[in-house]
Write a protein that holds these residues in place. Structure first.
Motif, PDB file in Angstrom:
ATOM      1  N   MET A   1       5.497  18.684  53.126  1.00 47.91           N
ATOM      2  CA  MET A   1       5.311  18.213  51.758  1.00 47.91           C
ATOM      3  C   MET A   1       6.567  18.922  50.728  1.00 47.91           C
ATOM      4  SD  MET A   1       2.638  16.065  51.350  1.00 47.91           S
ATOM      5  CE  MET A   1       2.225  16.323  49.670  1.00 47.91           C
ATOM      6  N   SER A   2       7.205  18.343  49.941  1.00 50.80           N
ATOM      7  CA  SER A   2       8.280  18.734  49.072  1.00 50.80           C
ATOM      8  C   SER A   2       8.029  18.573  47.620  1.00 50.80           C
ATOM      9  CB  SER A   2       9.480  18.148  49.608  1.00 50.80           C
ATOM     10  OG  SER A   2       9.750  18.076  50.847  1.00 50.80           O
ATOM     11  N   ASP A   3       8.726  19.190  46.821  1.00 48.03           N
ATOM     12  CA  ASP A   3       8.403  19.266  45.425  1.00 48.03           C
ATOM     13  C   ASP A   3       9.635  17.990  44.901  1.00 48.03           C
ATOM     14  OD1 ASP A   3       7.756  20.424  42.639  1.00 48.03           O
ATOM     15  OD2 ASP A   3      10.086  20.567  42.785  1.00 48.03           O
ATOM     16  N   VAL A   4       9.087  17.381  44.111  1.00 45.80           N
ATOM     17  CA  VAL A   4       9.843  15.973  43.526  1.00 45.80           C
ATOM     18  C   VAL A   4      11.098  16.566  42.710  1.00 45.80           C
ATOM     19  CG1 VAL A   4       9.976  14.340  42.034  1.00 45.80           C
ATOM     20  CG2 VAL A   4       8.003  14.695  43.255  1.00 45.80           C
ATOM     21  N   ARG A   5      10.949  17.658  42.042  1.00 43.17           N
ATOM     22  CA  ARG A   5      12.027  18.042  41.509  1.00 43.17           C
ATOM     23  C   ARG A   5      13.197  18.577  42.449  1.00 43.17           C
ATOM     24  NH1 ARG A   5      11.265  21.735  36.037  1.00 43.17           N
ATOM     25  NH2 ARG A   5       9.683  20.506  35.789  1.00 43.17           N
ATOM     26  N   ALA A   6      12.741  19.312  43.194  1.00 47.05           N
ATOM     27  CA  ALA A   6      13.739  20.012  44.347  1.00 47.05           C
ATOM     28  C   ALA A   6      14.334  18.823  45.096  1.00 47.05           C
ATOM     29  CB  ALA A   6      13.092  20.797  45.280  1.00 47.05           C
ATOM     30  N   LEU A   7      13.666  17.736  45.564  1.00 49.03           N
ATOM     31  CA  LEU A   7      13.890  16.704  46.173  1.00 49.03           C
ATOM     32  C   LEU A   7      15.119  15.998  45.469  1.00 49.03           C
ATOM     33  CD1 LEU A   7      10.840  14.962  47.651  1.00 49.03           C
ATOM     34  CD2 LEU A   7      12.662  16.067  49.021  1.00 49.03           C
ATOM     35  N   LEU A   8      14.891  15.689  44.330  1.00 46.90           N
ATOM     36  CA  LEU A   8      15.834  15.310  43.562  1.00 46.90           C
ATOM     37  C   LEU A   8      17.090  15.913  43.103  1.00 46.90           C
ATOM     38  CD1 LEU A   8      13.638  13.372  40.713  1.00 46.90           C
ATOM     39  CD2 LEU A   8      14.881  11.997  42.529  1.00 46.90           C
ATOM     40  N   ARG A   9      16.903  17.208  42.958  1.00 49.44           N
ATOM     41  CA  ARG A   9      18.104  17.978  42.695  1.00 49.44           C
ATOM     42  C   ARG A   9      19.006  18.030  43.941  1.00 49.44           C
ATOM     43  NH1 ARG A   9      15.531  22.660  42.367  1.00 49.44           N
ATOM     44  NH2 ARG A   9      14.956  22.420  40.457  1.00 49.44           N
ATOM     45  N   GLU A  10      18.679  18.201  45.229  1.00 42.07           N
ATOM     46  CA  GLU A  10      19.341  18.409  46.422  1.00 42.07           C
ATOM     47  C   GLU A  10      20.122  16.948  46.516  1.00 42.07           C
ATOM     48  OE1 GLU A  10      19.003  19.051  51.155  1.00 42.07           O
ATOM     49  OE2 GLU A  10      17.563  19.606  49.773  1.00 42.07           O
ATOM     50  N   ALA A  11      19.489  15.865  46.326  1.00 42.87           N
ATOM     51  CA  ALA A  11      19.732  14.559  46.450  1.00 42.87           C
ATOM     52  C   ALA A  11      20.945  14.232  45.598  1.00 42.87           C
ATOM     53  CB  ALA A  11      18.700  13.275  46.249  1.00 42.87           C
ATOM     54  N   GLU A  12      20.838  14.582  44.458  1.00 45.01           N
ATOM     55  CA  GLU A  12      21.887  14.215  43.384  1.00 45.01           C
ATOM     56  C   GLU A  12      23.267  15.060  43.831  1.00 45.01           C
ATOM     57  OE1 GLU A  12      22.799  14.980  38.633  1.00 45.01           O
ATOM     58  OE2 GLU A  12      20.937  15.516  39.500  1.00 45.01           O
ATOM     59  N   GLN A  13      23.083  16.561  44.099  1.00 39.58           N
ATOM     60  CA  GLN A  13      24.298  17.188  44.690  1.00 39.58           C
ATOM     61  C   GLN A  13      24.817  16.578  45.776  1.00 39.58           C
ATOM     62  OE1 GLN A  13      22.495  21.000  45.325  1.00 39.58           O
ATOM     63  NE2 GLN A  13      22.274  21.580  42.814  1.00 39.58           N
ATOM     64  N   ARG A  14      23.995  15.986  46.806  1.00 42.90           N
ATOM     65  CA  ARG A  14      24.562  15.248  47.807  1.00 42.90           C
ATOM     66  C   ARG A  14      25.395  14.129  47.658  1.00 42.90           C
ATOM     67  NH1 ARG A  14      20.269  16.020  53.040  1.00 42.90           N
ATOM     68  NH2 ARG A  14      21.422  14.097  53.667  1.00 42.90           N
ATOM     69  N   LEU A  15      24.828  13.318  46.748  1.00 44.65           N
ATOM     70  CA  LEU A  15      25.320  12.090  46.386  1.00 44.65           C
ATOM     71  C   LEU A  15      26.549  12.281  45.558  1.00 44.65           C
ATOM     72  CD1 LEU A  15      22.343   9.781  45.830  1.00 44.65           C
ATOM     73  CD2 LEU A  15      23.873   9.911  47.943  1.00 44.65           C
TER      74      LEU A  15
END
Length: 285
Positions: A1-15
């Protein structure tokens, strides 16, 4: 399970690192798609600090980092009020084509207001975007569309069957299609291939994933296919009938020249939502 905020933060940085201009938006769309929820729901999950099972999200993110089009990953592309099925083998409709569809819709609506039941033809329909926009926004119109490429035609067929089965969709050459409608059409709209040879699009999503047959217009200036579209429009349209054709912003003068001669009147250039000249219209004399 993962925190939505953390998922979006990491994804935004990678993209963003991968060069995706709309990194935050794409991260949200991909996560919503992986979770099977509407994108608007993510704000609620962030506010509640919810943990979620990301499922296919990391795999989708990795593909988007490789600049696979977002629409190929979700299988959907928004176009005006429509949601179209898209994927490999069909041109992903762009916002500039929405303005072409608007011009066709406006003309068809004008004819309906005058008591007519307009006949509208979409040449080089691709995913079916323009034809379906007219069919859904101007129900009294009889809408016809044609696509040459079998893969794109298959996507158009899927969209027509799902959205407006009454659209007459054919597989064939835009230059010779609809001989049965010669001199009977009120509106012709087209987003034909128009990229000149050697002018490779800068965005990897376009250069590597949009089909070449939908991009390159052939001829030294990329306008061979648009010329055939204009010739077909001259054959199809009733006197006073309206045609609008999309083109590149650097082709405005050349596009206007396509309508030179006694067959056409009222030639007009149109700008897209960013102010760039992206389509030209005329009326059959």
């Amino acid at each position: 399970m993962s925190d939505v905020r953390a998922l979006l933060r990491e994804a935004e940085q990678r993209l963003a690192t991968a060069g995706v201009a709309s990194a935050r938006v794409d991260a949200e769309v991909l996560l919503a798609h992986a979770l099977g929820v509407e994108r608007s729901r993510l704000a609620v999950l962030v506010a509640l600090r919810e943990d979620v099972e990301p499922g296919s999200f990391w795999g989708l993110l990795a593909e988007r980092e490789q600049r696979v089009p977002l629409q190929h990953l979700t299988g959907r592309a928004g176009f005006r009020a429509l949601e179209l099925h898209v994927g490999p083998g069909v041109f992903v409709p762009r916002p500039e084509t929405e303005t072409v569809a608007q011009l066709a819709v406006d003309e068809a609506q004008r004819l309906v207001a005058a008591g007519r039941f307009p006949t509208v033809v979409d040449l080089c329909t691709g995913s079916g975007a323009i034809a379906l926009a007219v069919a859904t926004e101007v129900p009294p119109a009889a809408v016809h569309a044609v696509e040459l490429d079998p893969m794109a035609h298959a996507w158009a067929r899927r969209n027509v069957d799902a959205i407006a089965p009454r659209v007459d969709l054919r597989e064939g050459d835009a230059g010779t299609a609809f001989a049965d409608l010669d001199g009977r059409v009120d509106v012709v709209a087209s987003n034909p291939p128009y990229v000149p040879p050697g002018a490779v699009p800068l965005d990897p999503e376009v250069a590597l994933h949009d089909p070449e047959v939908a991009l390159y217009g052939l001829g030294d200036d990329g306008l061979l296919v648009p010329r055939r579209v204009v010739a077909a429009a001259a054959r199809l349209l009733v006197p006073g009938g309206y045609v609008v054709v999309e083109h590149a912003e650097v082709q405005e003068r050349s596009a206007r020249a396509l309508f030179a001669g006694p067959a056409w009147t009222g030639v007009e250039s149109h700008r897209d939502l960013t102010g760039r000249p992206r389509s030209t219209s005329a009326r059959r004399a």
